[in-house]
Enzyme design. Structure first.
Site, PDB file in Angstrom:
ATOM      1  N   CYS A  70       0.780  -1.125  -0.090  1.00 17.12           N
ATOM      2  CA  CYS A  70       0.173   0.012  -0.178  1.00 17.12           C
ATOM      3  C   CYS A  70       0.786   1.297   0.092  1.00 17.12           C
ATOM      4  CB  CYS A  70      -1.012  -0.103   1.247  1.00 17.12           C
ATOM      5  SG  CYS A  70      -0.268   0.014   2.805  1.00 17.12           S
ATOM      6  N   HIS A 364      -1.571   0.944   7.331  1.00 16.16           N
ATOM      7  CA  HIS A 364      -1.866   1.222   6.085  1.00 16.16           C
ATOM      8  C   HIS A 364      -1.403   2.454   5.399  1.00 16.16           C
ATOM      9  CE1 HIS A 364      -3.977  -0.213   2.501  1.00 16.16           C
ATOM     10  NE2 HIS A 364      -5.096   0.803   2.413  1.00 16.16           N
ATOM     11  N   ASN A 385      -8.305   4.452  -2.076  1.00 19.21           N
ATOM     12  CA  ASN A 385      -7.675   3.202  -1.540  1.00 19.21           C
ATOM     13  C   ASN A 385      -7.028   2.249  -2.631  1.00 19.21           C
ATOM     14  OD1 ASN A 385      -6.882   1.248   0.206  1.00 19.21           O
ATOM     15  ND2 ASN A 385      -8.885   1.072   1.241  1.00 19.21           N
TER      16      ASN A 385
END
Length: 440
Positions: A70, A364, A385
């Site tokens: 991520c 994250h 995202n």
């Protein structure tokens, strides 16, 4: 003082449960539907409506699939947004696999570095044990991505697309970490046997060559030169021949990363505001871009994020995404679930205690692309995202301002947005944080 669970204790527990109103009904509901479904507040749909007063133009979301990249995706997302605006190209994507390859090579080299630096310490030493617990992994930070880009450049995704192993890293991680731990045994033994520096260096180089082979088999071999062709939104055709990863980066992306700083907001008593910190243990590229964290009050973290968005810049930010989240709906809200009301005991913790007691983690990285301001105050944020377009609103999440307060730990902003006092803090020698610090 030891205390076992006795038969009398169990009787008291059962009696206490029997005295809870509607315990049986709640038990049946939770067993059938799960904790989150039963405790979710339905009014979140109103507060998280995906409409924002500042909404930067972005395209389709990228998809990290079953990998922990991520941090890399979010970094490349900020760069690709710049490219899309400058060259008028929708849904352009940079190769995450290309930089993932070099990331694993660099982390392997760093692992050898740490093993040799601590070879005189017992295997039970905390630093040695910490190093062996995670030799090589696919997680990381913004500064790690910067170090990779500065050293290796970047390429379009079409030049080095994803593979089975970059999409699903479990098998590769397991194999690589087995290899590294086995190599650690030999390197520590060479030091114990007083082997020469030349012998140790030659052995280490040989190990890295084997790691390179493993990475090539898994990800493919990185290109050295390539051709870049694309059509812009007006259907004009463009071609650029004989590029290298570095020349592509310099020509098409060319961001001065030294103009940016990681700003965190940690209210822990062990940390001070307006203080610069370093996390040397997280510098995954030896002699690469160092990890520096400027700790500021929470209102400054938020103000800097708003200023960046107002100036048309999407923002990399680190957060604890698994807290108070509905993945399918794309909702992030501190008040999304009423766990305390469901179970009848307090399940809230302030931010400093969450960090101190490891309930709060930077788990994250995502990208801020918008914010809704009412009377100049944020109410909710638009979040890009990397979990595919099948979740949220075509992959975008809606984050309440309260969730920002609780679970956003760091944002990447331009140093130029800092006050004079904050900029002065950047010139001071940073305080070194332990490898196991909560912000790692």
């Amino acid at each position: 003082m030891t205390q076992e669970i006795t038969h009398n204790n169990l009787i008291k527990m059962r009696t206490a449960l029997a005295g809870v109103p509607q315990a049986t009904t709640l038990k049946n509901a939770v067993m059938t539907n799960g904790i989150n479904a039963v405790s979710q507040r339905p009014d979140a749909a109103v507060t998280l409506d995906p409409t924002y007063s500042i909404d930067l133009p972005t395209g389709d979301v990228s998809f990290q699939k079953k990998s922990g990249r991520c941090w890399l995706f979010a970094t490349l997302n900020t760069l690709r947004h710049d490219f899309e605006q400058k060259y008028h190209v929708k849904n352009f994507e940079l190769s995450q696999n290309y930089l993932s390859f070099w990331d694993r090579i660099e982390k392997a080299n760093l692992f050898y570095e740490k093993i040799l630096a601590t070879a005189d310490k017992p295997i039970t030493d905390r630093e040695v044990a910490f190093t062996l617990a995670g030799p090589d992994f696919d997680g990381g930070q913004w500064d790690n991505a910067v170090a990779l880009i500065q050293k290796y450049g970047a390429v379009p995704k079409s030049v080095m697309p994803e593979t089975y192993n970059s999409d699903l890293t479990t098998e590769f991680n397991s194999t690589l970490n087995l290899k590294l731990r086995k190599d650690a045994i030999q390197l520590r033994q060479l030091v114990a046997d007083n082997a020469s520096e030349a012998t140790i260096s030659e052995t280490r180089t040989g190990f890295l060559s084997e790691i390179y082979r493993l990475c090539v088999y898994a990800f493919g071999e990185p290109v050295e030169t390539f051709d870049f062709t694309y059509r812009d939104d007006d259907q004009n055709y463009h071609e650029d021949r004989g590029l290298t990863p570095q020349s592509f980066y310099q020509k098409y992306l060319n961001r001065n990363f030294d103009d940016y700083i990681t700003v965190v907001s940690s209210p822990q008593t062990s940390k001070q505001y307006n203080q610069l910190y370093s996390l040397e243990s997280q510098n995954t590229v030896v002699e690469g871009h160092p990890m520096r964290l400027l700790n500021l009050p929470p209102e400054r973290l938020k103000a800097l994020a708003i200023q960046s968005l107002q100036n048309g810049e999407t923002i990399w930010f680190g957060n604890d995404v698994l807290a108070d989240m509905d993945r399918q709906k794309g909702w992030l809200d501190r008040n999304l679930y009423d766990y305390s009301g469901l179970f009848g005991f307090d399940l809230t913790m302030p931010k400093d205690q969450r960090l101190d007691y490891r309930q709060g983690v930077v788990s994250h990285a995502m990208t801020l692309t918008g914010v809704d301001l009412v009377n100049d105050q944020p109410t909710k944020w638009k979040v890009e995202n990397t979990w595919s377009a099948k979740v949220g609103t075509k992959g975008y999440f809606s984050m309440s301002d309260a969730w920002f307060d609780d679970y956003v730990y760091e944002v990447i902003v331009k140093k130029a947005y800092l006050t004079k006092e904050e900029q002065a803090a950047l010139t001071k020698t940073p305080i070194k944080l332990d490898p196991w610090d909560a912000l790692q």
